[in-house]
Every structure is written in C-alpha cells, then in structure tokens.
Scaffold this active site. Structure first.
Site, mmCIF file in Angstrom:
data_model
loop_
_atom_site.group_PDB
_atom_site.id
_atom_site.type_symbol
_atom_site.label_atom_id
_atom_site.label_comp_id
_atom_site.label_asym_id
_atom_site.label_seq_id
_atom_site.Cartn_x
_atom_site.Cartn_y
_atom_site.Cartn_z
ATOM 1 N N LYS A 30 0.825 -1.197 0.000
ATOM 2 C CA LYS A 30 0.000 0.000 0.000
ATOM 3 C C LYS A 30 0.871 1.263 0.000
ATOM 4 C CE LYS A 30 -3.577 -0.200 2.676
ATOM 5 N NZ LYS A 30 -4.955 -0.156 2.236
ATOM 6 N N ARG A 100 -3.516 2.614 8.429
ATOM 7 C CA ARG A 100 -3.756 1.285 7.841
ATOM 8 C C ARG A 100 -2.470 0.486 7.754
ATOM 9 N NH1 ARG A 100 -8.615 1.778 4.093
ATOM 10 N NH2 ARG A 100 -9.037 3.990 4.071
ATOM 11 N N GLY A 109 -7.922 -8.424 4.497
ATOM 12 C CA GLY A 109 -8.746 -8.609 5.688
ATOM 13 C C GLY A 109 -8.005 -9.132 6.895
ATOM 14 N N MET A 111 -5.306 -7.718 8.452
ATOM 15 C CA MET A 111 -4.734 -6.772 9.415
ATOM 16 C C MET A 111 -5.639 -5.556 9.595
ATOM 17 S SD MET A 111 -0.756 -7.419 8.930
ATOM 18 C CE MET A 111 -0.725 -6.673 7.360
ATOM 19 N N ARG A 344 -3.071 -1.779 -6.190
ATOM 20 C CA ARG A 344 -2.222 -2.958 -5.982
ATOM 21 C C ARG A 344 -2.523 -3.950 -7.093
ATOM 22 N NH1 ARG A 344 -5.435 -5.157 -0.654
ATOM 23 N NH2 ARG A 344 -7.421 -5.357 -1.663
ATOM 24 N N HIS A 465 0.765 -43.048 2.596
ATOM 25 C CA HIS A 465 0.168 -43.850 1.538
ATOM 26 C C HIS A 465 -1.068 -43.164 0.947
ATOM 27 C CE1 HIS A 465 -2.536 -47.036 0.014
ATOM 28 N NE2 HIS A 465 -1.410 -47.454 -0.537
ATOM 29 N N ARG A 635 9.149 -49.610 -11.610
ATOM 30 C CA ARG A 635 9.865 -49.972 -10.397
ATOM 31 C C ARG A 635 9.388 -51.329 -9.902
ATOM 32 N NH1 ARG A 635 8.818 -46.716 -4.992
ATOM 33 N NH2 ARG A 635 6.884 -47.906 -5.050
ATOM 34 N N SER A 781 16.971 -42.340 -10.245
ATOM 35 C CA SER A 781 15.762 -41.564 -10.008
ATOM 36 C C SER A 781 15.691 -41.316 -8.512
ATOM 37 C CB SER A 781 14.532 -42.332 -10.491
ATOM 38 O OG SER A 781 13.386 -41.571 -10.208
ATOM 39 N N ASN A 785 10.898 -39.073 -1.338
ATOM 40 C CA ASN A 785 10.047 -39.329 -0.159
ATOM 41 C C ASN A 785 10.874 -40.108 0.853
ATOM 42 O OD1 ASN A 785 8.005 -38.277 -1.725
ATOM 43 N ND2 ASN A 785 7.273 -40.294 -2.371
ATOM 44 N N ASP A 786 11.442 -41.201 0.383
ATOM 45 C CA ASP A 786 12.259 -42.002 1.295
ATOM 46 C C ASP A 786 13.574 -41.291 1.619
ATOM 47 O OD1 ASP A 786 11.055 -44.435 2.208
ATOM 48 O OD2 ASP A 786 10.885 -44.996 0.106
ATOM 49 N N CYS A 851 11.428 -38.789 -8.636
ATOM 50 C CA CYS A 851 10.065 -39.314 -8.706
ATOM 51 C C CYS A 851 9.356 -39.272 -7.353
ATOM 52 C CB CYS A 851 10.059 -40.730 -9.271
ATOM 53 S SG CYS A 851 10.938 -41.904 -8.236
ATOM 54 N N TYR A 871 14.999 -34.857 -15.921
ATOM 55 C CA TYR A 871 13.538 -34.755 -15.888
ATOM 56 C C TYR A 871 13.033 -34.799 -14.446
ATOM 57 C CZ TYR A 871 13.413 -39.741 -14.848
ATOM 58 O OH TYR A 871 13.588 -40.952 -14.239
#
Ligand code: PEP
Ligand code: MG
Length: 902
Positions: A30, A100, A109, A111, A344, A465, A635, A781, A785-786, A851, A871
């Site tokens: 602002k 303000r 909305g 603050m 804005r 999962h 896999r 690859s 996750n693991d 992956c 990739y």
C-alpha cells in the site's frame, strides 16, 4: 554531515514522495503504491508511511519502537499538517487521518485499519463547522471511537454493534443514514463509558496518543493468529513485517456529490479487458466492504458523475500501463474531487490469471516470459479441481468445521462417510457418493479409495500412503487430521464436540485441509483457452523433461493429456491389489500375491507368481500403449510384504479358506512378517535379493509386454528400476538377474528392444556412493520421499503429528515448509547434488530424474533444474505445474545471470 540516522518514516503528497513504488519490502504494497501514484501525478491524499523495518525492529526488541521514531513521526505529522493546511485535533480546522497496515504481500482482511483518527470532543465541532454537517461529523466520530475500541483495545465488536442497534431501536430508525447527529453523539458517549468500564481508563482525547495506539495495533495485527495462519497457508515467508500508512482522510459520505468505490483494470473473474468495479454514492469505503449497502456497477457512475468517471478511466489506463499488470484500486470522491487511495496488483481467479497473462503478452504490454512468470502453481491446481462454491456464506462454513488436517490433495469432495474400504466399494456399487475415512490407509484399501469421492485420514503426512495414492488420481485428500477420534466399532467419528456417523454427509476442502459437516455445493472450473497457449509457451521455454508417476493405463492416458512425456515411476505393487480395467479380477490378483507371501517353498512361490504374471503383463501393455514413443520407468516391488496380508482374524479366515490352508498358518506367517521398523526393514530391492523369483516374474511381465507392443508397432522404451538400493554389489546382483531374464526373452523373440536398468536413490548411502552405483546403474531416479525420511530421520507416515509445529512460524518455525512437500534443498538437496556429481563422474551420460512427491512441487522442480537433472516426474494432475515451474526455472536463471552481469 553528521552520523546518518536511520529513516523510518517516508512522506508523500502534492506530487512528491520520499518512497518509491519499487520499495514494497520497505513500505509494504500500500505504501509503495501510494508513493508511486503520487509520483506519477495521480490525485492521492497526502500522508506518510512508517516502514516495515520499524515493525521488524519492534518485534526484535521486545515490542519497543526505535528511539528515533518519535521524532520522525512528529516531523511526518508536521509536514502533513503543512501540506493539508489542517492540524490534528484542531477545534476549527482539524486534520483527520486513516491508519492502515500494509505488508509487502497483500493479506486481505488480515490486518487492521483505523479511520477518522484525530477526532475528540473539540475537533469534532471543527469538523462539523468545516463541513457544515453535524450529522456527518458525529457519525465520523462514532465510527472512530468504535474502530479504536475494537481494533486498538480489543473490545468485542458485538458489544459495540449491539449498542448501535439498541440506539437505532430507541430512535425508531432502520438505516444508519437516518440516525440524526444527536443519536451519534449519544452513541459516542455510550461507547466512551463502555471503554472506560472495560479498560479502566478514559478514551484517549489526545490525537498523538491516539496515533501511537493505532500504530501499536497495526504492528500487533502482524502477529495475530489469523495473519500468521494466512501467511502459512499462502506460504508467505521472509517478510519484515507490516508498514503503517497514515493518510489524510477524504470523505465519500459528505453528500450525493461524493462516493467511494473499488475497481479493477480488467475483470478479475474472467480476465476480460473491461473496466470492472463497484461504486457507492455518499458512502465510506467501509460501507462497501462491510456489505451494508449494495453498491452499483461502476459503469453507472458514468451517468451519475461523468466527469469524475472519465478521470477514473484515465487513471485506469495510466496505472495498468505503469504497472503492466491488472490493478485493484480504491478511490473516493469528495465533493466531486477524485482521490486514489490504493492501487495494488489485483487478485484474480485462476482462469483470469491465464487469460490476462496471455492477453497482455499479445498486447505487448509484457513479454511471453513475463506471462509465464505471472502464473502460480496454485493457479494451475485450482484450474482443474472442483472447489466449494464461493457463494456459500462464510459464517455458515465456519460453524460447520469438524476438523482440520494436512491439505494433501486440493479440490473439494462431498460424500457420505464410510469407515472401511470394503464399505466404500459396496456403497459406491449401489450409486452412493462416499468419503472414505480411515485412521490411515494401506495398499489393501486402494479399491475403496478409488471409488471414494475423497479420502480423510487421522494420521499421516503429505507422503503417507493415502496422500501419495490420492495425489496420483487427483483425488481430494486430507491427512493427519489428528484431532479426529475415529471409532471403527461404532462407525462414528468425533471432533470439536461434533459427532458424525456412517452414512452422514461431510465435505472436504483439500486445498485448505478443512473437514466440514454436511453436503456443500461444489463447482468445477472450466479450462480457459489461454491455458493451452500459455502451456505451449512454457514447453518451448523449459529444458527439464516432465514425466508422470502413474500405475495404471488410465492414469498414464490422463497424464499424457496433461502433457507428460513418459512415466518416471510406475509403482507395480498397486497392480497386485486392484485391477482397474476389470475390477472383478482384483480379488484374484490379491489372492495370488497373498499365496506367494504365504508359500514356504520357492516352487510354491513361483507357482503363485505365475498367476500374477498375466495381470502385470496386461497392465504394462496398457501403459506402454498409452506412452507410445515415451520412456516408461517401472519400479519393481517395494513395500514390506506385511502390507499385502490381512491382520484381522476374520479376513485371515477368509484367506485361509480361499487358499485351502489352516488359519493358524496364515496368522503365524503374518506374525513372522511383523517388523518393528518396516520402513527400514525387509522392503525395496531387499525383497528381490531374498526372493529373486519376484524379480524374475516382474521383469518377465515387463519385457513380454514390451515385446508384444513392439510387434504392434508401438514404440516402447522400458526402464527397469530397483528401489532402495544402497550398494554397488547389491545393485549388480539385481542388474544381472534383470538382464538374464530380459536378454533371454528378447533374444528368443527376435525383436530389437533397447531397455535400461537403473536405480532409485532413496538412501543417504546410495547418494554418498553414487559414483560406485553409477558404474552399474544406467539411470538414477531420486526417490525423495524415502530420501527425506532417511536423511532427516523423520517418518513420512508419523511425522504429521509434530511436523506442523516445525513449520508454524508462531511455534517452532524450524522449517519454512513441510520437507515432504517441498524439498529440503539444504540437507537432502546437498545429498542430491553430491549424488548427481559423483554419479556422472563415473557415467557422464547418467540419466537423472526425481520421482518423489517433490517432482510436482514448483519450488522443488526449480531446484532440480538447477541441479542439472534430466527430468522430473509428477502425479498426473501436477504435470502442468511441473511444466510451468520448469519453464520459470529457465527464466529465473536467465534473469539471475543478467543481474550478475550488471
Ligand atoms: C520415494 O521414496 O520417493 C518414492 C518415489 O517411492 P515411494 O513413495 O513409493 O516409497
Ligand atoms: Mg520410496
């Protein structure tokens, strides 16, 4: 020159500004907008901005202001008084200001705002005299006292509103506009008495004291619960705080020649290039926002105030050309004079975001690259998924919240609650829409998950999962709703004092991670034409390939529609459970894998595996067909075997009956499979090491399918991938086993079939020893996750219990984001960088991809680009996000290089 003093206050007015439109970080959106509009000659009321640095200082110094602020604030006020030729608190010609908040990123909305500051019992008379309008002056006064009481002192809004309503009833009037000056005067007195009673002090009369109170409230609102939550949800990080804008008040409620409005330089819903907005005559901005009166469409202002409207049109053109983006503007007309109060970059629907970006590039207002940069991953996400109809009353939404959880897959879903996968299937069979609610899910539940509208689990994080599977299907899913007490026995769940029984409707908002009771209307967004154009531009720009994680021919086909260029991960274990093309065969598949697991001799295992072979082969054929000409990474089996067998007695009995063996044998074997730490146990390629016959069956299914497809003129490029490897020798055993089966089949078939053998990198040791592993692997690859789980020592299934505290800025705030959702580029990323460099040191042409779920997260995709990967692979619905992020990564890299050269 003396020692330079840090500047905290930046003034603007009469065509000049100390700040700059570029200084959003310092002045907030602002403040920067006001400075910029002033500079380019637009009519802006004068004022000053206290910088976000002051807010930062405030929080870093135990909520104390910088010492120089007092003097600079006083100087700012003096300057403002000079410009406006009015004085704060003056009994004759008072200056009133608005106070303000405004941070660098808009937080609508969230603050606080205080209007008409500077009024007291004396200056209100000055205002009344100057405007010759008693009613107006006392109305302004009561608005100020009301706002100050609630915003600064935190008095309950309802108590104040209640007094206003009571006063109107007393006077027998309905609308605020009919309240006479005396009514407002009376209300001011009442408010003040209430203030004194509640706070123990009189209402502050001194405008300077009022000003400091307001500044404190604005700074305070930065750390208010709702603002902190908003930043977390919107992933807004790294801001210093909020600025405070103190601006001369102008009034849109002085009569019919005044008014106020909000307008957009283009239609924020459709993106169409039309001037769009709302206007209310004789009103203050708050009346528009609060929805007390229904505003009229902006174009009607052209008739009511043609001159001002023409001026506003010019402002529209000037601002859009200046900012080169759609602007959301607030204005006030005071006695026929236009004032711009704010500009804005306007928020827009996802469809509008695409249309505007493409239109603006075609209009040459921006470049194609800028158009690509304009889109956010959420814009794409929200383009495809159904959402709760925005028309639904927000308050009724709030009252229906049952629980919150982790927003695993966006979109919304409505259905009747069921608590087991079997019920889900049975209910769906008879045409019911269901939501599957579980404490957690396992591969056994996949059938029920597939038919459910949405999935809700009490445990788990973003890579649990349920989350992974649902994401693959683009199915709304909320996990980790920890407060949910699920009772499978009584078929009920409860939270927040509410109980929902089986068969009752609930609504999931997967985007926000909120569970509501009841059935809410959903709307499906439509794909705008501009989407295809913009994605084409993105594809022409990106270097990274984008593949998909898909386990079924259907998903593979869908992913192609979304632009996938191959499969980066086909998790074969889901094939053991569900036959997506012939569901009636699912049971047969399950029994075959269970028979294999229960077998105690190799021969018996092979016999069971032979039953699975045709199923897997059929699935692979479907996938190869869908991916004609594109590589498919398959896999081999990954989860621990206990996930495939039933744990409750009834189901064990059923299984024993089907296989014609003793139930105790089943129970014993299930017991044997129990591991204290299955994620670090007998899983991944370790299964193929101990049971080579599984590997043999799977490789056979892959290669036979490939040979058949090749014979039908389908271009197949199979890539066989071993999960969870940690050592060169281990991989070598697997590679040799793979090639033995594959080469033999290929030789005998007489077809030429190139294929690759590679590995996932999911363990730190594999990344560390990547040079050795790459001697065997033709591709890597990253299974992030693991890899995240094992690098950080955080369970991907259980960390949902405490991880939210780790990413909550107000709690521990250790991480900026959930590391299972957005790559921990610092730690896990370091291993990845090392793994790629070392891997390519022994195999320069090593193909590298990712992956894990991060392959569909924009931030992580950009990181993968910088690492030089070939990739990324994302679940089908997130393929477009990855395509866009990959293009943005190229552009960002280019911009970085350019700015370095400068
Ligand atoms: C991974 O670990 O990142 C991965 C893709 O494998 P999964 O999620 O199936 O364990
Ligand atoms: Mg894994």
């Amino acid at each position: 020159m003396g020692v330079s003093v840090k500047k905290w206050v930046y003034s603007f007015g009469t065509g000049k500004a100390e700040g700059d439109g570029e200084w959003k970080d310092l002045l907030g959106g602002k403040g920067a907008g006001l400075a910029e509009m002033t500079k380019i000659g637009l009519p802006v009321p004068a004022g000053f901005t206290i910088s976000t640095e002051a807010c930062d200082y405030f929080y870093k110094h135990n909520q104390k202001y910088p010492a120089e602020l007092k003097k600079q604030l006083a100087a700012g006020v003096t300057r403002l008084q000079k410009t406006t030729r009015k004085k704060l608190g003056d009994p004759k010609n008072p200056l009133l200001v608005s106070v303000r908040s405004g941070s660098a990123r808009s937080m609508p909305g969230m603050m606080e705002t205080i209007l008409n500051l500077g009024l007291n019992d004396r200056s209100v008379q000055g205002l009344a005299a100057a405007t010759k309008n008693d009613r107006f002056a006392y109305d302004a006064y009561r608005r100020f006292v009301q706002m100050y009481s609630s915003v600064v002192m935190g008095l309950p809004k309802e108590d104040l509103e209640h007094r206003l309503r009571a006063m109107k009833t007393r006077l027998g009037v309905k609308d605020d506009t009919s309240v006479p000056a005396s009514g407002w005067k009376e209300l001011v007195a009442e408010y003040k008495a209430f203030f004194q009673q509640k706070t123990g002090s009189p209402f502050p009369d001194d405008p300077t004291e009022q000003l400091w109170g307001a500044i404190g409230a604005v700074f305070g609102s930065w750390m208010a619960e709702k603002a902190v939550t908003y930043r977390r949800v919107e992933k807004i990080t790294g801001l210093l705080g909020t600025a405070v804008n103190v601006v001369q008040m102008v009034f849109g409620n002085t009569g019919e020649n005044s008014g106020t409005g909000v307008c957009f330089t283009r239609d924020p819903s459709s993106g169409e290039e039309v001037f769009y907005g709302d206007y209310l005559s004789n009103a203050q901005g708050e009346d528009v926002v609060a929805g007390i009166r229904t505003p009229m469409p902006l174009r009607e202002m052209a008739n009511a105030m043609p001159k001002v409207y023409a001026q506003l049109e010019k402002v529209r053109v000037k601002l859009e050309e200046h900012y080169r983006d759609m602007q959301d503007m607030e204005f006030t007309v005071e006695d026929g004079k236009l004032y711009m109060l704010q500009t804005r970059t306007g928020k827009r629907t996802p469809a509008a975001a695409f249309r505007m970006a493409v239109d603006m590039a075609n209009e040459k207002l921006i470049s194609k690259e800028e158009a690509i940069q304009r889109l956010k991953p959420e814009d794409i996400e929200r383009l495809f998924y159904p959402v709760i109809d925005a028309k639904i009353d927000r308050r009724s939404l709030e009252s229906r919240v049952l629980s919150t959880g982790i927003n695993a897959v966006p979109g919304a879903a409505v259905g009747k609650v069921v608590f087991s996968a079997q019920d889900a299937e049975a209910w769906a069979e008879r045409g019911e829409k269901v939501i599957l609610v579980r404490r957690e899910t396992s591969p056994e539940d996949v059938g029920g998950m597939a038919v459910a509208q949405g999935i809700l689990t009490a445990t788990g994080g973003k890579t649990s999962h349920a989350a992974v599977v649902a994401r693959g299907w683009g199915k709304c899913c909320i996990v980790g709703a920890e407060k949910l007490d699920i009772d499978y026995k009584s078929h009920r769940m409860s939270a927040a004092g509410k109980t929902v029984s089986e068969g009752e409707w609930i609504t999931l908002d997967g985007g926000e991670g909120i569970v509501y009771t009841g059935e809410m209307p959903l709307v499906s967004p439509q794909l705008p034409k501009a989407y295809a154009t913009l994605m084409k531009w993105a594809d022409e720009t990106r270097r990274l390939g984008v593949r998909t994680n898909a386990d079924t021919p259907q998903d593979a086909r869908k992913a192609r529609e979304f632009g996938a260029e191959g499969i980066g991960l086909c998790r074969t274990e889901h094939m053991f459970f569900t036959d997506f093309e012939q569901p009636e065969k699912s049971h047969e598949r399950q029994r075959a894998i269970q028979e294999m697991i229960l077998a105690d001799t190799k021969e018996a295992r092979v016999e069971a595996l032979d039953k699975l072979l045709p199923f897997q082969r059929r699935d692979f054929i479907g996938i190869f067909q869908a991916m004609d000409g594109f590589p498919v990474t398959i896999r081999l089996i990954d989860p621990p075997l206990h996930e495939f067998v039933p744990h409750d007695r009834a189901k064990q009995e059923e299984l024993a009956r089907d296989l014609n063996i003793d139930v105790n044998t089943v129970a014993r074997r299930v017991e044997q499979l129990h591991e204290a730490n299955p994620m670090l146990g007998h899983r991944g390629c370790r299964l193929s090491i101990t049971y080579p016959e599984i590997l043999e069956m799977q490789v056979r299914a892959i290669i036979e399918a490939a040979i058949e497809c090749a014979g039908n003129k389908i271009k197949v490029l199979p890539e066989i991938m071993h999960p969870l490897t940690l050592d060169r020798k281990e991989l070598q055993i697997l590679e040799q086993g793979t090639r033995r089966v594959a080469d033999d089949l290929i030789r005998r078939s007489g077809v030429k079939l190139p294929y690759l053998v590679g590995t996932m990198i999911e363990l730190p040791r594999a990344a560390l020893l990547a040079d050795e592993i790459a001697e065997v692997a033709e591709f890597f690859s990253f299974g992030t996750n693991d890899l995240t789980q094992t690098t950080m020592g955080l369970s991907r299934d259980d960390s949902g219990r405490f991880l939210p505290d780790y990413v909550d800025e107000k709690k521990a705030g250790v991480f900026a984001a959930d590391p299972f959702q957005s790559l921990d580029t610092k730690g896990v990323g370091l291993l990845m960088r090392w793994g790629i460099e070392r891997g390519r040191s022994t195999r320069p042409k090593l193909k590298v991809g990712i992956c894990g779920e991060h392959g569909g997260d924009a931030h992580s995709v950009k990181f993968c680009h910088r690492l030089g990967m070939d990739y990324v692979s994302a679940s089908p619905f997130r393929v477009p996000i990855a395509r866009l992020a990959a293009a943005q990564a190229v552009i960002e890299e280019k911009l970085e290089k350019q700015s370095k050269r400068k």
